[in-house]
Each structure stands twice: as C-alpha cells, then as structure tokens.
Enzyme design. Structure first.
Site, short mmCIF file in Angstrom:
data_model
loop_
_atom_site.label_atom_id
_atom_site.label_comp_id
_atom_site.label_asym_id
_atom_site.label_seq_id
_atom_site.Cartn_x
_atom_site.Cartn_y
_atom_site.Cartn_z
N ALA A 24 41.79 22.89 57.06
CA ALA A 24 42.14 24.03 57.91
C ALA A 24 41.60 25.35 57.34
O ALA A 24 41.20 26.24 58.10
CB ALA A 24 43.65 24.10 58.08
N ASP A 82 28.45 18.99 52.55
CA ASP A 82 28.75 18.23 51.35
C ASP A 82 28.36 19.10 50.16
O ASP A 82 27.32 19.78 50.21
CB ASP A 82 28.00 16.89 51.32
CG ASP A 82 28.69 15.90 50.40
OD1 ASP A 82 29.92 16.00 50.18
OD2 ASP A 82 28.01 15.00 49.86
N THR A 83 29.20 19.07 49.14
CA THR A 83 29.01 19.96 47.99
C THR A 83 29.02 19.17 46.70
O THR A 83 29.74 18.18 46.58
CB THR A 83 30.14 21.02 47.94
OG1 THR A 83 30.03 21.86 49.09
CG2 THR A 83 30.05 21.88 46.69
N PHE A 162 39.96 25.57 42.91
CA PHE A 162 40.17 24.12 42.92
C PHE A 162 38.97 23.46 42.24
O PHE A 162 38.03 24.13 41.81
CB PHE A 162 40.34 23.62 44.36
CG PHE A 162 39.06 23.68 45.16
CD1 PHE A 162 38.63 24.89 45.69
CD2 PHE A 162 38.28 22.55 45.38
CE1 PHE A 162 37.44 24.96 46.41
CE2 PHE A 162 37.10 22.62 46.11
CZ PHE A 162 36.68 23.83 46.62
N GLY A 163 39.01 22.14 42.18
CA GLY A 163 37.87 21.37 41.65
C GLY A 163 37.46 21.82 40.26
O GLY A 163 38.30 21.95 39.36
N TYR A 164 36.17 22.10 40.10
CA TYR A 164 35.61 22.43 38.79
C TYR A 164 35.66 23.94 38.48
O TYR A 164 35.04 24.39 37.52
CB TYR A 164 34.14 21.97 38.73
CG TYR A 164 33.97 20.47 38.83
CD1 TYR A 164 33.91 19.67 37.70
CD2 TYR A 164 33.84 19.84 40.07
CE1 TYR A 164 33.73 18.29 37.79
CE2 TYR A 164 33.68 18.46 40.18
CZ TYR A 164 33.62 17.70 39.04
OH TYR A 164 33.46 16.34 39.13
P1 IMP Z 1 33.30 18.83 49.26
O1 IMP Z 1 32.00 18.24 49.69
O2 IMP Z 1 33.50 20.24 49.74
O3 IMP Z 1 34.46 17.91 49.58
O4 IMP Z 1 33.24 18.93 47.66
C1 IMP Z 1 33.10 17.78 46.84
C2 IMP Z 1 33.67 18.05 45.46
O5 IMP Z 1 32.90 19.09 44.81
C3 IMP Z 1 35.10 18.57 45.45
O6 IMP Z 1 36.02 17.51 45.47
C4 IMP Z 1 35.16 19.34 44.14
O7 IMP Z 1 35.34 18.45 43.05
C5 IMP Z 1 33.76 19.92 44.04
N1 IMP Z 1 33.71 21.28 44.63
C6 IMP Z 1 33.24 21.64 45.85
N2 IMP Z 1 33.33 22.96 46.03
C7 IMP Z 1 33.86 23.46 44.90
C8 IMP Z 1 34.20 24.78 44.50
O8 IMP Z 1 34.04 25.78 45.21
N3 IMP Z 1 34.74 24.90 43.27
C9 IMP Z 1 34.94 23.84 42.44
N4 IMP Z 1 34.65 22.59 42.76
C10 IMP Z 1 34.12 22.40 44.00
#
Ligand code: IMP
Length: 204
Positions: A24, A82-83, A162-164
């Site tokens: 969201a 995708d990130t 979040f994440g890294y």
């Molecule tokens: P997604 O494709 O946006 O779901 O990102 C895949 C993974 O990359 C996430 O689960 C995080 O581990 C990492 N990630 C993506 N964007 C970020 C961010 O802005 N900061 C930190 N980690 C990120």
C-alpha cells in the site's frame, strides 16, 4: 465542444494502470507522483490474489515475469518492479536474491549479517541498490531502471527504513539509509529514480 472537452477530461482522468504489488505504501507514493491522469490499481483491486512467481535470474527478468503475468491474465496495462542490492566484491550478490539471501524466511537481520560476514576484512565495499521497472502498455514492453551508489558499512547503523538500510551508506552522505528520514531517502533512492523515469514515460 463542451462535450468533447468533458470526454477528453474523463479519458485523461481515468486511464487505469496496474502496479503488480500489494504494498500500500508503494501504491500511494507512486499514485501521488503519477498525478490524476492515471488511476493506479494494485493486485487486490483487480482480484489477483495469487503469489506471482519471481523465478528469473535477473531483476529485469523478474519485473517482466510479474508484469507479463498481469497483462496475460487480466489484460490491464501494467508495470512491475524488482530491486536488489549489488555488491562489487561479491560479484553483484545478493542482487536478484536480496530478499532471500540468508534463506526463505526473508529475514532482514540475517540477510545483513550474511553480507557483513561475506565482506569481513574486504576493503572494496562499493555497492548499489538498483530498481528495475517493466511496463507493458498495449502489449508493448519497456524496461527502465534507477540506482543509488554507496558503500557497505562494517556494522549496522540506524533504525529507520527496512531491508539492508542499516548497512548501506549512499555516496555523498556520512549516515546510512536507516539514519535518514523517509522523505530524504525517497529523494535519492534507487526506487525514486526508477519511478521518475516511469512518470516521464507515462507522460510522454
Ligand atoms: P523488492 O523487489 O522491492 O521486493 O525488494 C527486494 C529486496 O531488496 C527487499 O526484500 C530488501 O531486502 C531489498 N530492498 C529493496 N529496496 C530496499 C531499500 O530501499 N532499502 C533496503 N533494502 C531494500
């Protein structure tokens, strides 16, 4: 004339575009940037409740898989993202496997611990976050991406994001992403740059 104007306005106001996500926050942020000519819909809005497989070996492949799935099954113009975090000394890892780097649990702390352990004693700490967006309009596919370069810290700093975020320090800053407020991060982030390209593409 008045009717023509109204029809044009209506058409402009109601172009529907699906973003293949249920997040969201992402939907709200991107809707704001796209403006009112485009109505952004999420997966739930179109009755898509399944988990779309992300099985490609690249960010581009996964973004395309997700967008293609929505286009084929639901027929909407759409896009997907995708990130990944790409670390030079680890040959681009965790990259497309960023969410699951330390296992299927998608545990952010475990993922960061694995990165820190793999870079233990490593001098080259260059890395970048990269977001790929795949757009499908009338069946035509277009890819775009956005990145932010930085370095991997030797330990976690900060509690935001979040994440890294706690181990990533963007170039030009002496704080991690997790020490920045969201508005500041959203100005310089990989996702922001990719979304800027998406907005320019949709308004072209
Ligand atoms: P997604 O494709 O946006 O779901 O990102 C895949 C993974 O990359 C996430 O689960 C995080 O581990 C990492 N990630 C993506 N964007 C970020 C961010 O802005 N900061 C930190 N980690 C990120």
């Amino acid at each position: 004339m008045a009717l023509e104007f109204l029809l044009t306005e209506q058409k402009q106001t109601f172009m529907k575009l699906v973003f293949a996500t249920n997040n969201a926050n992402k939907l709200k942020e991107i809707q704001h940037k796209l403006g009112n000519k485009i109505e952004l819909l999420g997966l739930k809005d179109i009755g898509c409740n399944e988990d779309i497989p992300e099985t490609a070996p690249t960010l581009e492949g996964n973004a395309l898989l997700k967008a293609q799935y929505v286009y084929n099954k639901f027929g909407y113009d759409c896009f997907a993202d995708d990130t990944g975090l790409e670390i030079d000394a680890l040959n681009g890892e965790p990259g497309v496997y960023s969410a699951r780097y330390a296992g299927e649990g998608k545990d952010a702390q475990a993922n960061m611990d694995k990165v820190l352990a793999n870079l233990d004693g490593e001098k080259n700490r260059n890395a970048r976050f990269r977001t790929v967006i795949a757009v499908i309009i009338d069946g035509k596919k277009t890819l775009m991406d956005g990145e932010v370069k930085g370095t991997i810290l030797t330990k976690k700093k900060g509690d935001e994001g979040f994440g890294y975020d706690p181990v990533f320090q963007p170039d030009g800053y002496d704080i991690s992403f997790a020490q920045m407020n969201l508005a500041e991060k959203n100005k310089i982030s990989h996702r922001a740059h990719a979304v800027e390209k998406l907005v320019a593409f949709m308004n072209r």
